[in-house]
Every structure is written in structure tokens, then in C-alpha cells.
Motif scaffolding. Sequence first.
Motif, PDB file in Angstrom:
ATOM      1  N   GLY A 192      19.298 -11.153   7.046  1.00  0.00           N
ATOM      2  CA  GLY A 192      19.582 -10.272   5.855  1.00  0.00           C
ATOM      3  C   GLY A 192      18.186  -9.101   5.741  1.00  0.00           C
ATOM      4  N   ILE A 193      17.257  -9.269   6.558  1.00  0.00           N
ATOM      5  CA  ILE A 193      16.172  -8.439   6.392  1.00  0.00           C
ATOM      6  C   ILE A 193      16.370  -7.168   7.625  1.00  0.00           C
ATOM      7  N   ASP A 194      16.477  -6.084   7.109  1.00  0.00           N
ATOM      8  CA  ASP A 194      16.479  -4.944   7.707  1.00  0.00           C
ATOM      9  C   ASP A 194      15.080  -4.169   8.256  1.00  0.00           C
ATOM     10  N   PRO A 195      14.872  -4.314   9.588  1.00  0.00           N
ATOM     11  CA  PRO A 195      13.551  -3.952   9.987  1.00  0.00           C
ATOM     12  C   PRO A 195      13.132  -2.492   9.515  1.00  0.00           C
ATOM     13  N   MET A 196      14.073  -1.671   9.090  1.00  0.00           N
ATOM     14  CA  MET A 196      13.670  -0.530   8.556  1.00  0.00           C
ATOM     15  C   MET A 196      12.965  -0.539   7.283  1.00  0.00           C
ATOM     16  N   THR A 197      13.043  -1.671   6.697  1.00  0.00           N
ATOM     17  CA  THR A 197      12.365  -1.635   5.133  1.00  0.00           C
ATOM     18  C   THR A 197      10.841  -1.738   5.531  1.00  0.00           C
ATOM     19  N   TYR A 198      10.428  -2.075   6.768  1.00  0.00           N
ATOM     20  CA  TYR A 198       8.993  -2.048   7.024  1.00  0.00           C
ATOM     21  C   TYR A 198       8.450  -0.729   7.163  1.00  0.00           C
ATOM     22  N   GLU A 199       9.027  -0.082   7.705  1.00  0.00           N
ATOM     23  CA  GLU A 199       8.419   1.334   7.920  1.00  0.00           C
ATOM     24  C   GLU A 199       7.595   1.965   7.013  1.00  0.00           C
ATOM     25  N   PRO A 200       7.664   1.852   5.813  1.00  0.00           N
ATOM     26  CA  PRO A 200       6.726   2.607   4.853  1.00  0.00           C
ATOM     27  C   PRO A 200       5.055   1.852   5.149  1.00  0.00           C
ATOM     28  N   GLU A 201       5.207   0.591   5.246  1.00  0.00           N
ATOM     29  CA  GLU A 201       3.931  -0.097   5.305  1.00  0.00           C
ATOM     30  C   GLU A 201       3.285   0.166   7.056  1.00  0.00           C
ATOM     31  N   PHE A 202       4.346   0.211   8.023  1.00  0.00           N
ATOM     32  CA  PHE A 202       3.954   0.630   9.277  1.00  0.00           C
ATOM     33  C   PHE A 202       3.271   1.986   9.261  1.00  0.00           C
ATOM     34  N   GLU A 203       3.812   2.936   8.471  1.00  0.00           N
ATOM     35  CA  GLU A 203       3.262   4.375   8.406  1.00  0.00           C
ATOM     36  C   GLU A 203       1.840   4.410   7.683  1.00  0.00           C
ATOM     37  N   ILE A 204       1.468   3.552   6.614  1.00  0.00           N
ATOM     38  CA  ILE A 204       0.200   3.410   5.924  1.00  0.00           C
ATOM     39  C   ILE A 204      -0.712   2.717   6.929  1.00  0.00           C
ATOM     40  N   ALA A 205      -0.217   1.632   7.637  1.00  0.00           N
ATOM     41  CA  ALA A 205      -1.021   0.967   8.583  1.00  0.00           C
ATOM     42  C   ALA A 205      -1.499   2.104   9.618  1.00  0.00           C
ATOM     43  N   LEU A 223       0.948  -1.017  -0.017  1.00  0.00           N
ATOM     44  CA  LEU A 223       0.109  -0.079  -0.128  1.00  0.00           C
ATOM     45  C   LEU A 223       0.790   1.348   0.053  1.00  0.00           C
ATOM     46  N   ALA A 224       2.180   1.139   0.400  1.00  0.00           N
ATOM     47  CA  ALA A 224       2.902   2.283   0.430  1.00  0.00           C
ATOM     48  C   ALA A 224       3.306   2.745  -0.945  1.00  0.00           C
ATOM     49  N   SER A 225       3.734   1.731  -1.590  1.00  0.00           N
ATOM     50  CA  SER A 225       4.273   1.899  -3.025  1.00  0.00           C
ATOM     51  C   SER A 225       3.202   2.145  -4.065  1.00  0.00           C
ATOM     52  N   ASN A 226       1.880   1.479  -3.742  1.00  0.00           N
ATOM     53  CA  ASN A 226       0.899   1.833  -4.886  1.00  0.00           C
ATOM     54  C   ASN A 226      -0.198   2.488  -4.513  1.00  0.00           C
ATOM     55  N   LYS A 227      -0.217   3.937  -5.015  1.00  0.00           N
ATOM     56  CA  LYS A 227      -1.039   4.791  -4.537  1.00  0.00           C
ATOM     57  C   LYS A 227      -2.334   4.415  -4.944  1.00  0.00           C
ATOM     58  N   THR A 228      -2.629   3.900  -5.931  1.00  0.00           N
ATOM     59  CA  THR A 228      -4.024   3.534  -6.448  1.00  0.00           C
ATOM     60  C   THR A 228      -4.562   2.607  -5.595  1.00  0.00           C
ATOM     61  N   LEU A 229      -3.779   1.491  -5.306  1.00  0.00           N
ATOM     62  CA  LEU A 229      -4.317   0.508  -4.324  1.00  0.00           C
ATOM     63  C   LEU A 229      -4.519   1.198  -2.821  1.00  0.00           C
ATOM     64  N   LEU A 230      -3.629   1.952  -2.461  1.00  0.00           N
ATOM     65  CA  LEU A 230      -4.161   2.678  -1.291  1.00  0.00           C
ATOM     66  C   LEU A 230      -5.548   3.526  -1.426  1.00  0.00           C
ATOM     67  N   ARG A 231      -5.359   4.231  -2.350  1.00  0.00           N
ATOM     68  CA  ARG A 231      -6.794   4.996  -2.587  1.00  0.00           C
ATOM     69  C   ARG A 231      -8.125   4.138  -2.389  1.00  0.00           C
ATOM     70  N   ASP A 232      -7.864   3.028  -3.155  1.00  0.00           N
ATOM     71  CA  ASP A 232      -8.973   2.071  -3.216  1.00  0.00           C
ATOM     72  C   ASP A 232      -9.258   1.566  -1.879  1.00  0.00           C
ATOM     73  N   THR A 233      -8.476   1.163  -1.011  1.00  0.00           N
ATOM     74  CA  THR A 233      -8.314   0.437   0.280  1.00  0.00           C
ATOM     75  C   THR A 233      -9.168   1.490   1.048  1.00  0.00           C
ATOM     76  N   LYS A 234      -8.687   2.693   1.090  1.00  0.00           N
ATOM     77  CA  LYS A 234      -9.153   3.873   1.921  1.00  0.00           C
ATOM     78  C   LYS A 234     -10.803   3.962   1.627  1.00  0.00           C
ATOM     79  N   ARG A 235     -10.895   3.919   0.313  1.00  0.00           N
ATOM     80  CA  ARG A 235     -12.624   3.992   0.105  1.00  0.00           C
ATOM     81  C   ARG A 235     -13.113   2.961   0.410  1.00  0.00           C
ATOM     82  N   ALA A 236     -12.614   1.538   0.196  1.00  0.00           N
ATOM     83  CA  ALA A 236     -13.407   0.452   0.797  1.00  0.00           C
ATOM     84  C   ALA A 236     -13.562   0.358   2.282  1.00  0.00           C
ATOM     85  N   LEU A 237     -12.584   0.844   2.992  1.00  0.00           N
ATOM     86  CA  LEU A 237     -12.734   1.019   4.719  1.00  0.00           C
ATOM     87  C   LEU A 237     -13.907   2.066   4.821  1.00  0.00           C
ATOM     88  N   ARG A 238     -13.739   2.901   4.254  1.00  0.00           N
ATOM     89  CA  ARG A 238     -14.805   4.270   4.464  1.00  0.00           C
ATOM     90  C   ARG A 238     -16.227   3.940   4.287  1.00  0.00           C
TER      91      ARG A 238
END
Length: 279
Positions: free
Chosen positions: A81-94, A49-64
Motif C-alpha cells: 500500500g505504499i507508493d514509492p513516489m511518495t518518497y520523492e520530495p524527501e529524496f529531492e531535499i536529501a 523537511l520537504a513540507s516544513n520549510k522552517t525546519l529545512l531552513r534551520d537544518t541547512k543552517r545547522a549543517l552549514r
Amino acid sequence: MEQQFSLAYLSVINTPPPEMTYMAARAGYDFVSLRPINMGLPNEPDFSLASNKTLLRDTKRALRETGLEVLDIELARVADGIDPMTYEPEFEIAAELGARHVLSSIWSDDRSYSIEQFAKICDLAKQYNLTVELEYVPIASISNLADTLDILDAAQKDNAGLMIDIHHFHRAQDTIADLSKVPKELFRFVHLCDAPGEIPTDHDELVRIIREGRSYVGEGGIDVAGVINSIPTVPYSIELPNKEQADLLGYEEFARRCLVKAKEYFKKNSRSNQEINMR
């Protein structure tokens, strides 16, 4: 607390978040549990949802439009090999979507590393008012209740909790007695399902059941009532992948049936309803 239910991603795997939200609402759920964090599995769709703005917009609409809430997002794995910081964009959207929790599991055999990385995930999530619920999985590095509690105790993070998946609890051969000793404040939601009582010895069969062969609640061989009556009343996220039933019924009817059967089971077997019936 009234029983509340969420539709988990694996139950309707590969369904985009907006469609999953509408489906959950029509089927009668209170929440959705989304997977915007891609795991890099073969043929896995990317529902970031952080990288796909259309998907994010449609998800917000569905929730609303449905009034549903996001119970949790997954899966913030601890793995080499996984850096926890890579999760931050999705945490922010969550947080933007009003989600409550992040699901995590551990796939590294290095205990010190796992504790350190899990703690980092918790610290990152706390910035967005999210809790992190640690789930153990039979095929992961942390695969039973005792080892999960060990990680939580070592990490000492006040926004960290324990997420019990009823299938995984049974496969780990954990006991109701041990579950009853867990501090109640560690529970924030549960993965609800049933499964055949016999524990597979073949790894491939174990994976198959995890991914596509679980049972409707009350139709397997697990003591589901023993689990749900040993922990506080929390939201129940129905993670019940069953390819045969989903192919037969279609995802929406399958999701509805999962919920109906769960509610029927709770009416007969949950402690709260038993107490009400005794009055």
C-alpha cells in the motif's frame, strides 16, 4: 580510509534535525543520519523537511555552521500500500542537503511485489544521485542476510547496496563466513551497536531491545569485531538506542559516550588499527 562516524536517529529518537546536527557536531561525529520520512508510528513527530520549510531552513543552517554532512536519510520502506513516489520530495531535499544514501527495508511478504517496489525506489533515488541501502530487520519480512542478497540480486540496480545493522546481524544468526563472501562494493555504511548476546524468544522483548535496549560497543555479547573486520572500512552510523542511559545522561552526553566507546573499541579491535600497531 580513516574511520568516520554518524549519529543515527534512533540513538536520539524524537530529536529534530537541526538540534540533532548541532548535538552530533559537539559530540565529535562526522555525519548525521536523519529521519525525514515519517513512518506513521504512534507519537512519532513529523520531521519532514520537504513540507516544513522552517525546519529545512534551520537544518541547512545547522549543517552549514557545523560543517557536518548528511550520511543518509530514512526510512524508505517497501510495504503493502505504499507508493514509492511518495518518497520523492524527501529524496529531492536529501540531495539538496548533500546526503549520500537512502535507507530502505522490506515489510511485505510478497517477494515479486517487494522486488518491483524496491527497484522503483532505486530508480527514483538515482535521479537524485542517491544510493539505496537495503537493511534487514528481525521483525520485518526480509529478516536475514540471504533473503536481502536475494532481493538485491533480483532487483539488479547499480545504486543498490547492503546495510548491515550489527544487532540485526546477530539476531538473524547470520555468520561471519557468509558475510565475508558478500561483494565488497555492496557496503557503503554500517549501523554500529552492541547488544546482549542471548537472543530473545519473546517478540516484545526483541522489539524493546531494538528500540531502547542496545549496548555500548564492546559491552554486549555480539562479535562486533568479527563483523567490522569482514567488510570494507565504511562510515559507521551509531544506531544505539538505550533509554536507560539516555535518560540518565541526556541525549548529548549519551551520544558523546556512544562515540567515545566505539572509538576505544575500534582502537583495540579493528583490523586496520591492529595492522598499524603491528608495524
